[in-house]
Design an enzyme around this catalytic site. Structure first.
Site, PDB file in Angstrom:
ATOM      1  N   ASP A   1       0.830  -1.087  -0.074  1.00 54.25           N
ATOM      2  CA  ASP A   1       0.046   0.058   0.043  1.00 54.25           C
ATOM      3  C   ASP A   1       0.832   1.168  -0.005  1.00 54.25           C
ATOM      4  OD1 ASP A   1      -2.072  -1.988   0.495  1.00 54.25           O
ATOM      5  OD2 ASP A   1      -2.041  -1.560   2.691  1.00 54.25           O
TER       6      ASP A   1
HETATM    7  N1  URA Z   1      -1.055  -5.810   3.891  1.00 52.68           N
HETATM    8  C1  URA Z   1      -1.453  -4.638   3.953  1.00 52.68           C
HETATM    9  O1  URA Z   1      -2.433  -4.321   4.633  1.00 52.68           O
HETATM   10  N2  URA Z   1      -0.772  -3.685   3.059  1.00 52.68           N
HETATM   11  C2  URA Z   1       0.274  -4.166   2.705  1.00 52.68           C
HETATM   12  O2  URA Z   1       0.800  -3.206   1.710  1.00 52.68           O
HETATM   13  C3  URA Z   1       0.857  -5.423   2.658  1.00 52.68           C
HETATM   14  C4  URA Z   1       0.117  -6.305   3.345  1.00 52.68           C
END
Ligand code: URA
Length: 230
Positions: A104
């Protein structure tokens, strides 16, 4: 063996059309002799471009320390991209350099980038169950009973029918934990904590399979051998 115009364009030096000009200007040699035929084939090991060997002719695999605030999408409309950290020539390669799975925008840590689509498929395939390790800080104290709840393989994320695969949770301090996932559902770590009533404040990936970030600073990358993950 590759056509010279294809070699130059696939490695991001110029377009196939522009390659004709590069060759006419004597910028490309094969075994020390200036090449002028864009359709001539050569082994990249014999080619020099402006006197240098071709840049990663067999492909790229990189481990990047992704900083918070960058997106893994190629769409610049979604914000500053992890790809913008790389040398501009690598962005012009095709196949495109892309991330192996995504983090993310607000997640930092270990991100693999490659132009090898077979690697992307293999390393993101759920059937390989590659462990990915995250360090999370959350907004409330974590109770010890979350460890068996995460490990049970019964936790269902909001909006999903199938439960998450068993996940290993290690509580490091009351509001900090290490979570090991073997699958990659959308926003999985944040949603798993949300499913037990906690909000993730920071999320950082420390490990992907056997790979660790080591001393890479945010925004830095290092190259890996294409076969380093088997
Ligand atoms: N889980 C998440 O919530 N975000 C990420 O970037 C990776 C795993």
């Amino acid at each position: 063996m590759h056509r010279l115009d294809q070699l130059l364009s696939s490695l991001g030096y110029c377009s196939r059309r522009e390659a004709r000009g590069w060759l006419a200007a004597g910028r490309v040699t094969v075994r020390g002799v200036a090449a002028d035929d864009p359709s001539a084939k050569a082994d990249p090991a014999d080619v020099r471009i402006d006197g240098e060997p071709p840049d990663h002719p067999a492909g790229l695999l990189l481990v990047l320390h992704k900083p918070v605030g960058l997106v893994c999408s190629h769409d610049a409309g979604e914000g500053p991209r992890v790809y913008d950290l790389l040398p501009p020539r690598w962005l012009a390669r095709h196949p495109l350099v892309t991330s192996i799975g995504r983090l993310d925008k607000e997640t930092s840590g270990l991100l693999l980038l490659t132009d090898q689509s077979a690697l992307v498929h293999r390393l993101t395939s759920p059937k390989h169950k590659i462990p990915k390790v995250y360090r999370a800080t959350v907004d409330r104290d974590l109770a010890a009973d979350l460890i068996p709840r995460f490990a049970a393989g019964t936790l269902v994320l909001n909006g999903e029918a199938a439960p998450c695969a068993p996940a290993a949770l290690k509580i490091l301090s009351p509001r900090e934990a290490e979570l090991t996932l073997t699958e990659g559902k959308y926003h999985q770590a944040r949603r798993m904590f949300a499913a037990v009533g906690a909000t993730v404040l920071t999320l950082h990936r420390t490990q992907f399979g056997p790979l660790e970030l080591g001393d890479l600073a945010p925004g830095q990358w290092r190259g890996l051998a294409l076969d380093c993950l088997g």
